[in-house]
Scaffold this motif. Structure first.
Motif, mmCIF file in Angstrom:
data_model
loop_
_atom_site.group_PDB
_atom_site.id
_atom_site.type_symbol
_atom_site.label_atom_id
_atom_site.label_comp_id
_atom_site.label_asym_id
_atom_site.label_seq_id
_atom_site.Cartn_x
_atom_site.Cartn_y
_atom_site.Cartn_z
ATOM 1 N N ASN A 20 16.314 0.975 12.438
ATOM 2 C CA ASN A 20 15.517 0.663 11.026
ATOM 3 C C ASN A 20 15.169 -0.707 10.711
ATOM 4 O OD1 ASN A 20 15.648 2.447 9.576
ATOM 5 N ND2 ASN A 20 17.771 2.284 8.769
ATOM 6 N N GLY A 22 11.576 -0.694 11.951
ATOM 7 C CA GLY A 22 10.072 -0.275 12.203
ATOM 8 C C GLY A 22 10.027 0.519 13.159
ATOM 9 N N LYS A 23 10.802 0.744 14.215
ATOM 10 C CA LYS A 23 10.025 1.000 16.039
ATOM 11 C C LYS A 23 9.329 2.044 15.558
ATOM 12 C CE LYS A 23 14.382 1.351 17.579
ATOM 13 N NZ LYS A 23 15.454 0.713 16.155
ATOM 14 N N SER A 24 10.012 3.559 14.828
ATOM 15 C CA SER A 24 9.114 4.808 15.001
ATOM 16 C C SER A 24 7.550 4.121 13.643
ATOM 17 C CB SER A 24 9.770 5.637 14.053
ATOM 18 O OG SER A 24 11.111 6.100 15.177
ATOM 19 N N THR A 25 7.777 3.292 12.750
ATOM 20 C CA THR A 25 6.622 3.525 12.474
ATOM 21 C C THR A 25 5.448 2.800 13.140
ATOM 22 O OG1 THR A 25 8.564 2.856 10.286
ATOM 23 C CG2 THR A 25 5.703 2.368 10.043
ATOM 24 N N LYS A 126 8.193 -6.370 9.760
ATOM 25 C CA LYS A 126 8.254 -6.266 8.120
ATOM 26 C C LYS A 126 7.980 -7.678 7.364
ATOM 27 C CE LYS A 126 11.131 -2.716 8.686
ATOM 28 N NZ LYS A 126 13.057 -2.018 7.634
ATOM 29 N N ASP A 128 5.663 -8.132 6.461
ATOM 30 C CA ASP A 128 5.015 -8.712 4.923
ATOM 31 C C ASP A 128 6.572 -8.835 3.885
ATOM 32 O OD1 ASP A 128 6.147 -5.543 4.490
ATOM 33 O OD2 ASP A 128 5.864 -5.766 6.061
ATOM 34 N N ALA A 157 4.126 -3.385 10.832
ATOM 35 C CA ALA A 157 3.917 -1.800 11.301
ATOM 36 C C ALA A 157 3.019 -0.824 10.512
ATOM 37 C CB ALA A 157 5.001 -1.157 11.544
HETATM 38 P P1 GDP Z 1 13.708 2.539 13.257
HETATM 39 O O1 GDP Z 1 14.810 2.810 12.728
HETATM 40 O O2 GDP Z 1 13.938 1.198 14.050
HETATM 41 O O3 GDP Z 1 12.782 3.487 13.775
HETATM 42 O O4 GDP Z 1 12.605 2.651 11.879
HETATM 43 P P2 GDP Z 1 11.872 3.332 11.168
HETATM 44 O O5 GDP Z 1 10.462 2.810 11.449
HETATM 45 O O6 GDP Z 1 12.366 4.866 10.936
HETATM 46 O O7 GDP Z 1 12.297 2.349 9.867
HETATM 47 C C1 GDP Z 1 12.610 1.959 8.950
HETATM 48 C C2 GDP Z 1 12.259 1.509 7.836
HETATM 49 O O8 GDP Z 1 11.704 0.638 7.813
HETATM 50 C C3 GDP Z 1 11.774 2.095 6.909
HETATM 51 O O9 GDP Z 1 11.494 3.236 5.876
HETATM 52 C C4 GDP Z 1 9.742 2.089 7.012
HETATM 53 O O10 GDP Z 1 8.960 2.342 6.618
HETATM 54 C C5 GDP Z 1 10.683 0.025 7.059
HETATM 55 N N1 GDP Z 1 9.431 -0.377 7.737
HETATM 56 C C6 GDP Z 1 8.955 -0.172 9.113
HETATM 57 N N2 GDP Z 1 8.168 -1.246 9.417
HETATM 58 C C7 GDP Z 1 8.185 -1.778 8.051
HETATM 59 C C8 GDP Z 1 6.288 -3.362 7.916
HETATM 60 O O11 GDP Z 1 6.289 -3.696 8.707
HETATM 61 N N3 GDP Z 1 7.040 -4.023 6.458
HETATM 62 C C9 GDP Z 1 8.105 -2.742 5.720
HETATM 63 N N4 GDP Z 1 8.110 -3.442 4.862
HETATM 64 N N5 GDP Z 1 8.817 -2.010 5.997
HETATM 65 C C10 GDP Z 1 8.285 -0.875 6.781
#
Ligand code: GDP
Ligand code: K
Ligand code: MG
Length: 298
Positions: A20, A22-25, A126, A128, A157
């Motif tokens: 969570n 933000g890796k995939s984002t 994140k 922001d 991201a």
């Molecule tokens: P992963 O589990 O690391 O792959 O994380 P995801 O890419 O699935 O993102 C997890 C959550 O974090 C999602 O709800 C994204 O929208 C949110 N997210 C990802 N990057 C950012 C960011 O730079 N800022 C904010 N505020 N939220 C983010």
């Protein structure tokens, strides 16, 4: 026209971190198209997903990974963790993603997996969400004590400028060598694989926290007739009670999962999609090595 082979630059960049962050984002932003599904739930990413981006003479090959699981030692989680461990070896660069200002035991467990010899960027994502930016300095100093990071990149991201800057930072760690993929390729995954992933994304996004993460999607049929795809998929859950949560009242929830998945698949394939989804119970599948394999986890 292609740059001469002798001038081509190409390298592997692993994106790792706890669930969570933000890796995939980040991967999707770097590739410029969705190749890895995202949600606010842990365990959304369950596979090693490769996403490529070729810019001028440089081909960036990014590897997205599941968040390292620290809680339950079931067969599914062991498989996810093997994927992470496999991905950090033999890459040119590691992007270690954390949430800016945070670091806990789950982050520490991923950090401990990083080989000393491979350059690693600390990506404080994140950003922001950080409102008092001065407070990040002591956190950063503490992070620098934990590992010999080559760079520190505070960013978001979902901010295009930040993502653009990241390309420049990563590029210098990639060796001069011939490209591994075509200049237009974006992922090594098939449309069939993407179909299962997109359905699972809608499932994760449209169900509440009460739906355990041990649900998965299996594609039973994937047929192409010209511009039309006929897809049949099964959502596998562990318990009867979970089945009801997915189907919803009068089948509303399952219908919505299907509609949202179909729309996205139509965009992805540029054609029409007929999608059928069934829900089945396979109790204890996530704790059964053989089943975990059958359902597509390495
Ligand atoms: P992963 O589990 O690391 O792959 O994380 P995801 O890419 O699935 O993102 C997890 C959550 O974090 C999602 O709800 C994204 O929208 C949110 N997210 C990802 N990057 C950012 C960011 O730079 N800022 C904010 N505020 N939220 C983010
Ligand atoms: K997630
Ligand atoms: Mg992910």
């Amino acid at each position: 026209s292609l740059p001469p082979v002798g001038e081509q630059r190409c390298g592997l960049i692993a994106i790792v971190g706890k669930p969570n962050v933000g890796k995939s984002t980040l991967l999707n932003a770097l590739v410029g198209q969705k190749v890895s599904i995202t949600s606010r739930k842990a365990q959304t990413t369950r596979h090693r997903i490769t996403g490529m981006r070729t810019r001028a003479a440089t081909q960036f090959v990014f590897v997205d990974t599941p968040g390292f699981q620290t809680r339950h030692g079931n067969a599914l989680n062991r498989s996810l963790n093997r994927t992470v461990v496999g991905a950090v070896n033999d890459v040119d660069l590691i992007v270690f993603v954390v949430e800016a200002g945070q670091f806990n035991l789950a982050d520490a467990k991923v950090l401990a997996l990083l080989p000393e010899k491979t350059p690693a960027i600390l990506l404080a994502n994140k950003f922001d969400l950080i409102h008092r930016r001065a407070e990040i300095a002591p956190w950063l100093r503490a992070m620098q004590e934990r590992h010999n990071f080559s760079e520190f990149v505070p960013m978001s991201a979902n901010n295009a400028k930040d993502v653009e800057r990241l390309f420049g930072i990563c590029e210098k760690y990639l060796p001069v060598q011939p490209w591994m993929y075509g200049a237009d390729e974006l992922t090594d995954r098939s449309d069939r694989f993407m179909a299962a992933e997109i359905i699972r994304e809608k499932l994760f996004r449209l169900t509440g926290d009460e739906l355990p993460y041990t649900s998965t999607v299996v594609i039973e049929k994937y047929e192409e007739e010209g511009n039309l795809r006929r897809i049949a998929a099964t959502i596998i859950v562990e318990r009867d009670g979970h089945k009801g949560m997915i189907i919803g009242e009068k089948g509303e929830k399952l219908k919505r999962i299907g509609t949202e998945a179909r729309h996205e698949l139509e965009t992805l394939t540029g054609g029409k999609v007929f999608l059928e989804i069934w829900v089945k119970v396979r109790s204890g599948w996530a704790d059964d090595e053989a089943r975990v394999k059958t359902f597509g986890y390495e």
